[in-house]
Design an enzyme around this catalytic site. Structure first.
Site, mmCIF file in Angstrom:
data_model
loop_
_atom_site.group_PDB
_atom_site.id
_atom_site.type_symbol
_atom_site.label_atom_id
_atom_site.label_comp_id
_atom_site.label_asym_id
_atom_site.label_seq_id
_atom_site.Cartn_x
_atom_site.Cartn_y
_atom_site.Cartn_z
ATOM 1 N N HIS A 129 21.418 31.841 -54.649
ATOM 2 C CA HIS A 129 20.445 32.928 -54.834
ATOM 3 C C HIS A 129 20.911 34.216 -54.180
ATOM 4 C CE1 HIS A 129 18.816 32.922 -50.695
ATOM 5 N NE2 HIS A 129 18.923 31.603 -50.726
ATOM 6 N N CYS A 145 21.151 26.889 -48.436
ATOM 7 C CA CYS A 145 21.468 27.447 -49.748
ATOM 8 C C CYS A 145 22.799 28.187 -49.729
ATOM 9 C CB CYS A 145 20.366 28.414 -50.177
ATOM 10 S SG CYS A 145 18.810 27.608 -50.608
#
Length: 171
Positions: A129, A145
């Site tokens: 992301h 992440c």
């Protein structure tokens, strides 16, 4: 890799080098600098680590949102990230612009559970992301992440498909 007959592209994320490379038909196409987990690599629930191994892009989220769109729980809030919003929410782990939600393919390693508990990449909400452009790249700082520059995640998002193979390697 799984699905190579279906997909002529795949991603390789290298934790030691802090890079994401997109390969097309065995040739490297594009390389991006990323930021993986501050806690290193690992698959256990609540570890704050980036999981290793074979994955796929399970879901693409946010394709129609503006650059720097803010997501909470994979849903756009209607906000667009800027310095003033950052000041209002100094502790928020910003998820911006686009989300590529990963799912592990290796039972007991990055899918399902093992003797230590849950180790499922998808259930851990591990994404590729966007992050604020003020955040450094090339340094492990995430909570698990794979963070990217907003321009990079928007560019990558347009070139990948759900089900596309993603390999995360230590080095």
């Amino acid at each position: 890799m799984t699905n190579n007959e279906t997909f002529n592209k795949h991603l390789v994320i290298n934790i030691a080098k802090q890079t994401l490379k997109m390969h097309k038909q065995q040739a490297e196409v594009t390389e991006y600098t990323v930021s993986t987990a501050k806690n290193g690599f690992g698959s256990q629930q609540d570890s704050g680590c980036t999981p290793l191994g074979q994955h796929i892009i399970a879901k693409k989220i946010g394709g129609s949102e503006p650059m720097n769109a803010v997501f909470v729980g994979r849903v756009p809030t209607g906000e667009v990230y800027d310095a003033a919003l950052s000041t209002l929410h100094p502790k928020r782990d910003w998820i911006l612009s686009r989300i590529l939600w990963l799912s592990g393919l290796e039972e007991g390693s990055n899918k399902g559970s093992n003797s230590q508990g849950g180790c499922d990449t998808y259930e851990r909400y591990i994404y590729i992301h966007g992050t604020p452009d003020t955040e450094p790249m090339g340094i492990p700082l995430s909570h698990g992440c794979i963070r990217m520059r907003n321009t990079d995640i928007v560019e990558l998002f347009e070139q990948v498909e759900e089900g596309m193979p993603v390999m995360i390697v230590a080095d």
